[in-house]
Design an enzyme around this catalytic site. Sequence first.
Site, mmCIF file in Angstrom:
data_model
loop_
_atom_site.group_PDB
_atom_site.id
_atom_site.type_symbol
_atom_site.label_atom_id
_atom_site.label_comp_id
_atom_site.label_asym_id
_atom_site.label_seq_id
_atom_site.Cartn_x
_atom_site.Cartn_y
_atom_site.Cartn_z
ATOM 1 N N LYS A 66 0.814 -1.223 0.000
ATOM 2 C CA LYS A 66 0.000 0.000 0.000
ATOM 3 C C LYS A 66 0.851 1.278 0.000
ATOM 4 O O LYS A 66 0.424 2.304 -0.501
ATOM 5 C CB LYS A 66 -0.950 0.012 1.201
ATOM 6 N N ASP A 101 -10.210 2.303 2.621
ATOM 7 C CA ASP A 101 -10.312 1.516 3.864
ATOM 8 C C ASP A 101 -11.141 2.235 4.937
ATOM 9 O O ASP A 101 -12.018 1.635 5.566
ATOM 10 C CB ASP A 101 -8.917 1.227 4.433
#
Length: 263
Positions: A66, A101
């Site tokens: 990420k 997220d």
Amino acid sequence: MTDRYAVIGHPISHSKSPHIHKLFAEQTGEDISYVAIEAPLDGFAETVKRLRLEGYKGCNVTVPFKFEAFELAERRSERAQTAQAVNTLKFDRDIFGDNTDGAGLVRDIEKNLGKNLEGKRVLLMGAGGASYGVALPLLQTHCMLTVANRTVEKAIRLASAFQGVQASNYADLAGRQFDVIINATSSGLTDDLPPLPQGVFADGALAYDMMYGKETPFMSLARANGATVADGLGMLIEQAAEAFYIWRGVRPDTRPVIETLRS
Ligand code: ATR
């Protein structure tokens, strides 16, 4: 022509994302394919480059890439910028990076679990990448956010990056109560438990573990303290729906997908 998407991680074989996006595509009638791709640990950027050349329209990015995805993005959303991490890339003329997220977590708590966060006392445990990923969307609900971490310096660093976050160690939580306690630590992986003092669960508290697939010691503790307990499966599906929306402009109905994956 079918538009192609993928999730890139290492390891990736257990990813539920291909199944989730297949269900979204069936439900919305969007003509897409979605596969899981394991990139070599030193080969994330190469893999993205290859997918773009092959005509893929975007990808999701998971552990441990990420941060590299953040670096690779040529344009980023505010929530990706504050998270310093990207889990969704959209390939256009350039590479756009977003982070879904936190939005996924907030939607799961507020919409699926029916807990409005505005004005609530929220405790976020952990100050690693998972916490950075969700801090801004949590704050945007106007909750009262405390971040606790074993290594308190990391909690202080996180709090200084986001206005309105209070940092704490675990011991100093004694005597305080929270309406929502979120476990964003990796303690569940080793069947450990953050050292929460007694009495932190308020009446009717929600205990949310961002892990899914197993009962963590935190979930058991929360149950024993009368809290409502949720795992991270809803967040996983909501963050996927948000990515689907970024790519396709269509928001899938997550409820039937959550029901299918739970059964
Ligand atoms: P991630 O990107 O998943 O957040 P990370 O950056 O390695 O992973 O962070 C892991 C987090 O879990 C940290 O906040 C860590 O606390 P420390 O910074 O003090 O190490 C927390 N953590 C891991 N195991 C823990 C445990 N047994 N008890 C409490 N916190 C724990």
